[in-house]
Scaffold this motif. Structure first.
Motif, mmCIF file in Angstrom:
data_model
loop_
_atom_site.group_PDB
_atom_site.id
_atom_site.type_symbol
_atom_site.label_atom_id
_atom_site.label_comp_id
_atom_site.label_asym_id
_atom_site.label_seq_id
_atom_site.Cartn_x
_atom_site.Cartn_y
_atom_site.Cartn_z
ATOM 1 N N MET A 109 0.814 -1.221 0.000
ATOM 2 C CA MET A 109 0.000 0.000 0.000
ATOM 3 C C MET A 109 0.851 1.278 0.000
ATOM 4 S SD MET A 109 -2.988 -1.044 -0.364
ATOM 5 C CE MET A 109 -3.885 0.475 -0.151
ATOM 6 N N ARG A 110 1.984 1.247 0.648
ATOM 7 C CA ARG A 110 2.816 2.452 0.774
ATOM 8 C C ARG A 110 3.844 2.604 -0.345
ATOM 9 N NH1 ARG A 110 3.267 4.004 7.011
ATOM 10 N NH2 ARG A 110 1.301 3.127 7.634
ATOM 11 N N ALA A 111 4.038 1.572 -1.107
ATOM 12 C CA ALA A 111 5.070 1.611 -2.138
ATOM 13 C C ALA A 111 4.633 2.472 -3.318
ATOM 14 C CB ALA A 111 5.352 0.188 -2.624
ATOM 15 N N HIS A 112 5.613 3.068 -3.976
ATOM 16 C CA HIS A 112 5.246 3.765 -5.202
ATOM 17 C C HIS A 112 5.011 2.733 -6.302
ATOM 18 C CE1 HIS A 112 9.171 3.297 -7.081
ATOM 19 N NE2 HIS A 112 9.746 3.784 -6.007
ATOM 20 N N LYS A 113 4.490 3.184 -7.425
ATOM 21 C CA LYS A 113 3.970 2.288 -8.449
ATOM 22 C C LYS A 113 4.960 1.214 -8.909
ATOM 23 C CE LYS A 113 1.105 2.298 -12.518
ATOM 24 N NZ LYS A 113 0.366 1.161 -12.042
ATOM 25 N N ALA A 114 6.200 1.591 -9.114
ATOM 26 C CA ALA A 114 7.174 0.610 -9.618
ATOM 27 C C ALA A 114 7.362 -0.536 -8.620
ATOM 28 C CB ALA A 114 8.511 1.298 -9.903
#
Ligand SMILES: [Zn+2]
Length: 125
Positions: A109-114
């Motif tokens: 949930m907290r990760a950026h898209k990549a």
């Protein structure tokens, strides 16, 4: 004051920084599940110094792998401390499988898209 210094998570060691974050079997079991999830070799840490070297090595740079490690390390450390407090204040402890899944979910949930795209390709076992 008479304070119980036994680890709240495993009841098998003094509650020190080294024990809770490096040597505690409860923490290690969560790490093993997370490492299996992201398909990294399982690495058993045996001392705070080794732990620090491992963190520095894995977190170096700005690659997706390093970013994922930093995110996972922060979420895992936070989850371990929350669980320790949960046990201390409420005398309850959750299943470590549940905690590891929650850490994985928070990372996703907290990760950026990549990174989230990369995590989406993995299945949590
Ligand atoms: Zn412990």
């Amino acid at each position: 004051m008479d304070i119980n210094q036994q680890c709240k998570l495993c009841q098998n060691g003094l509650e020190t920084r080294d024990h809770v974050f490096v040597c505690c079997e409860f923490t290690r079991a969560i790490w093993r599940k997370l490492m299996a999830w992201i398909k990294w070799p399982i690495y058993t840490l045996d001392s705070w110094d080794t732990h620090l070297k491992w963190i520095i090595e894995k977190a170096r740079g700005n690659t997706l792998t390093a970013q994922l490690f930093k995110l996972m390390y922060a979420e895992c450390s936070h989850a371990v401390w929350i669980e320790r407090n949960h046990k201390f204040f409420k005398d309850k402890i959750r299943n470590l499988e549940h905690i590891a899944k929650e850490v994985a979910y928070m990372c996703y949930m907290r990760a950026h898209k990549a990174i989230s795209s990369r995590l989406q390709q993995l299945s949590f076992i």
